[in-house]
Every structure is written in structure tokens, then in C-alpha cells.
Motif scaffolding. Structure first.
Motif, mmCIF file in Angstrom:
data_model
loop_
_atom_site.group_PDB
_atom_site.id
_atom_site.type_symbol
_atom_site.label_atom_id
_atom_site.label_comp_id
_atom_site.label_asym_id
_atom_site.label_seq_id
_atom_site.Cartn_x
_atom_site.Cartn_y
_atom_site.Cartn_z
ATOM 1 N N THR A 3 1.045 -1.170 0.146
ATOM 2 C CA THR A 3 0.031 0.157 0.163
ATOM 3 C C THR A 3 0.865 1.196 0.020
ATOM 4 O OG1 THR A 3 -1.830 -1.062 1.286
ATOM 5 C CG2 THR A 3 -1.609 1.251 1.260
ATOM 6 N N GLU A 5 2.391 4.472 0.514
ATOM 7 C CA GLU A 5 2.747 5.478 1.834
ATOM 8 C C GLU A 5 3.564 6.834 1.316
ATOM 9 O OE1 GLU A 5 4.380 3.382 4.926
ATOM 10 O OE2 GLU A 5 2.875 1.840 4.897
ATOM 11 N N SER A 53 -2.728 2.712 -3.987
ATOM 12 C CA SER A 53 -2.923 4.015 -3.052
ATOM 13 C C SER A 53 -4.091 3.658 -2.323
ATOM 14 C CB SER A 53 -2.968 5.079 -4.255
ATOM 15 O OG SER A 53 -4.335 4.905 -4.638
ATOM 16 N N GLN A 54 -4.240 4.771 -1.615
ATOM 17 C CA GLN A 54 -5.596 4.732 -0.913
ATOM 18 C C GLN A 54 -6.674 4.902 -1.873
ATOM 19 O OE1 GLN A 54 -3.639 7.371 -1.141
ATOM 20 N NE2 GLN A 54 -4.946 9.250 -1.551
ATOM 21 N N GLU A 55 -8.034 4.751 -1.272
ATOM 22 C CA GLU A 55 -9.261 5.092 -2.128
ATOM 23 C C GLU A 55 -9.555 6.555 -2.009
ATOM 24 O OE1 GLU A 55 -12.138 2.621 -0.344
ATOM 25 O OE2 GLU A 55 -11.346 0.856 -1.260
ATOM 26 N N PRO A 146 -8.720 3.014 -5.492
ATOM 27 C CA PRO A 146 -7.156 2.994 -5.468
ATOM 28 C C PRO A 146 -6.441 2.885 -6.845
ATOM 29 C CG PRO A 146 -7.809 1.310 -3.901
ATOM 30 C CD PRO A 146 -8.993 1.561 -4.810
#
Length: 167
Positions: A3, A5, A53-55, A146
């Protein structure tokens, strides 16, 4: 799967991704289709999510998506540079004709079919010794989902068939 960061690409990250890519090229394709948190695959292909990535559900101004895209592009560029040094220049593959062909009912081989639904293009290297090709792309299923840095492996013959609708 990693993921995303905030931060820069470390040499350890790069080596880890290169290891996963080498494993994709040499590992047998699965006998049956699967889809899990690491990616998907089937008898003729495999797709691995290298980084996500993040959502973006709460990204009203699009700033988080732009930052995540820049981050993914940094990782993609580093991988392309490393693989180009090993294997030579990649082929730039426009995935839009494959998406159109699939939407028009033509058969599009995997993983090109799946990739065309997530990304507009990919960088690909054929590996005749394995009878496979490796592709790298940044994809996204929908604007709220993401961004993903994807590595895909398929049969070389599928990549060499060229753009759908052409013989």
C-alpha cells in the motif's frame, strides 16, 4: 501487495518489485482463474498488484488522486528504467483499441482484456525464452478506487497479435 505511503522509492522497494516481476515470469500460470488481494490470474496469464494507493471517496478536489498518481508514476518510471537496463527498450502498448474491441464483442486475450479496463497503456517486454511477455501499467477501476501499479504476464503470442480487428 504494497500500500502506498508517502515517501520516496528505496532501493529495497525497487529490488522487492523486481523480485516479484522475475517470479511472475518464471512461475507457472494457475490452472484455474483466481482473483484475490494480490491480483488475478488464470491458465494463460497472471496480474500482480505491486503497489496500491488509498481510495478516493472523500477526494472532492482531486488533490489526493493527483499526488497518488505522481507517486505511482515515480515507481513505474523506476521499474521501467531498471527493466530497460536489463532487457532493452519496452514496447508502448495502447490498450484503448483492446477495450473498444472487447466492448464490441471481440475476444480479447487475458491479461490484456483486464488491463484495458483499468489502464490506457502499458510498457511491455517480450520474453521469447519463456514464451511470455511482461507488462507494467498504472490502473484504476473507478475514480473512487485506489490507483494500482500492475505487473502482468501473458503468452507472447497474444501480445504479438497486435491491435484487435487487424490481421
Amino acid at each position: 501487495m504494497t500500500t502506498a505511503e508517502s515517501g520516496s522509492l528505496s532501493s529495497a522497494d525497487l529490488e522487492g518489485y523486481l523480485f516479484l516481476i522475475e517470479e511472475l515470469l518464471t512461475r507457472p500460470f494457475p490452472e484455474t482463474g483466481f482473483h484475490d488481494a494480490t491480483g488475478c490470474g488464470g491458465p494463460e496469464h497472471r496480474v500482480r498488484i505491486l503497489r496500491a494507493s488509498q481510495e478516493f471517496w472523500d477526494d472532492d478536489d482531486g488533490q489526493a488522486a493527483r499526488e497518488a498518481d505522481a507517486d505511482m508514476q515515480t515507481y513505474l518510471d523506476a521499474l521501467v528504467a531498471a527493466l530497460t537496463a536489463r532487457w532493452g527498450e519496452p514496447h508502448a502498448v495502447d490498450l484503448l483499441p483492446y477495450l473498444r474491441a472487447g466492448l464490441e464483442g471481440e475476444t480479447v486475450s487475458e491479461p490484456i482484456n483486464s488491463l484495458s479496463q483499468l489502464a490506457g497503456s502499458m510498457q511491455a517486454w517480450p520474453h521469447q525464452s519463456f514464451g511470455r511477455w511482461l507488462g507494467l501499467a498504472i490502473g484504476q477501476g473507478d475514480k473512487e478506487l485506489p490507483l494500482e501499479l500492475l505487473a502482468a504476464v501473458g503468452h507472447t503470442v497474444a501480445l504479438e497479435q497486435g491491435t484487435p480487428g487487424r490481421s
